[in-house]
Design an enzyme around this catalytic site. Sequence first.
Site, short mmCIF file in Angstrom:
data_model
loop_
_atom_site.label_atom_id
_atom_site.label_comp_id
_atom_site.label_asym_id
_atom_site.label_seq_id
_atom_site.Cartn_x
_atom_site.Cartn_y
_atom_site.Cartn_z
N GLU A 6 0.84 -1.21 0.00
CA GLU A 6 0.00 0.00 0.00
C GLU A 6 0.87 1.25 0.00
O GLU A 6 1.89 1.29 0.72
CB GLU A 6 -0.90 0.01 1.25
CG GLU A 6 -1.94 -1.09 1.26
CD GLU A 6 -2.87 -1.03 2.48
OE1 GLU A 6 -2.90 0.01 3.19
OE2 GLU A 6 -3.58 -2.02 2.71
N GLU A 21 -8.28 1.21 -4.77
CA GLU A 21 -9.37 0.88 -3.84
C GLU A 21 -10.19 2.12 -3.53
O GLU A 21 -9.65 3.17 -3.14
CB GLU A 21 -8.80 0.28 -2.54
CG GLU A 21 -9.90 -0.04 -1.52
CD GLU A 21 -9.49 -1.01 -0.42
OE1 GLU A 21 -8.36 -1.53 -0.44
OE2 GLU A 21 -10.34 -1.25 0.47
O1 KIV Z 1 -6.12 -7.22 1.94
C1 KIV Z 1 -6.89 -7.35 0.97
O2 KIV Z 1 -7.70 -8.27 0.89
C2 KIV Z 1 -6.82 -6.34 -0.07
C3 KIV Z 1 -7.95 -6.32 -1.05
C4 KIV Z 1 -9.12 -5.75 -0.41
C5 KIV Z 1 -7.58 -5.63 -2.29
O3 KIV Z 1 -5.91 -5.57 -0.13
#
Ligand code: KIV
Length: 270
Positions: A117, A184
Site C-alpha cells: 500500500e 481501492e
Molecule cells: O487485503 C486485501 O484483501 C486487499 C484487497 C481488499 C484488495 O488488499
Amino acid sequence: MTDAPVNIAVLRAMREQDQRIACLTAYDASFGAVMDAAGVDVVLVGDSLGMVIQGRSTTTAVTVDDIVYHSRCVAPSLSRAFLVADMPFLSFGTRSRALDAAQRLMQEGGAAMVKLEGGREQAKIVEFLAARGVPVCAHLGLQPQLIHKMGRFRVQGREDAAAEAMRRDARILEDAGADMLLLECVPAALGASITKAAGVPVIGIGAGAEVDGQILVLHDILGISAQARSGRPPRFVRNFMQDQPDIASALGAYVAAVRDGSYPASEHCF
Ligand code: KIV
C-alpha cells in the site's frame, strides 16, 4: 480463458485484449482450489485476513508470518491462478525489511508477486524490489493500513487535486517498476483515467467498471463478513451467494460477471 498458468505476460495480454481479469482473496487451500477451478485469474492472500480470519477490526496487526502461513496454505491449491501476497503494515518501512518480507512471501509462501500500500512515498521501495526481480503491485486509493491515521474508511480522490495527485502517484509507481496497480475506493471516473494512462494492468475494488480487472474479498461475495462484523457491506460489494446453490457456483458467477462486465454495475460504483 485458457488452462495455461496465469503470469504477468498473460495479465498484460488480457489488458491489451480488453479481457477483464477476475481476482479474489483466499486464505486456505480449500477455497483456493474452488477459485482456481472457477477460473479466477489472480488470487490475493490479503492482509484482510486480519479481519475476516482473525476477527480483528483492522489489518494493522497482521504479520509477515501470518501472510507466509496463509500463502503456503493457498499456493499448492492453484494450478492456473496467479498468486499475489500482501506486504503487511510496516513490513516495507525500510529497504532491508521490504526485501526480507518479499523474500519470505515469495520463497516460503510461494507468491509470484507482492502487493504494498502507498503512493509516491513508496516509489523508492518499489524501485528497489523491482530491480531485484520482485514483481510488485502498488495499492493506491484507500489504504486500509492507514486507518489509525485516517480515523475512518472513505472514498479517496474525490477532489480534483487529490485525483490529480493519485494520477501522478500511479505514473511514478509504474515508472519505479510496479507491474500492476490496484485502486481501492475511488470514483469510477478516476479509475478509468488512471487505467487509460497506465501501461500495466489496473485492478479495482470500488474503482468503477473501466479498469482492467476486479477484486473482492472472498467473505464479502459470500455474504458472511458483514454478518461477522455485524455491519453493512461496502457499496462496491455484491453478494454472489444469494442466487446460487453452492460456493463453487457463486465463485463461477463472480468470474462470469467480471468477464462480461455486469459486475460492477452503477450501484457498486462511486
Ligand atoms: O487485503 C486485501 O484483501 C486487499 C484487497 C481488499 C484488495 O488488499
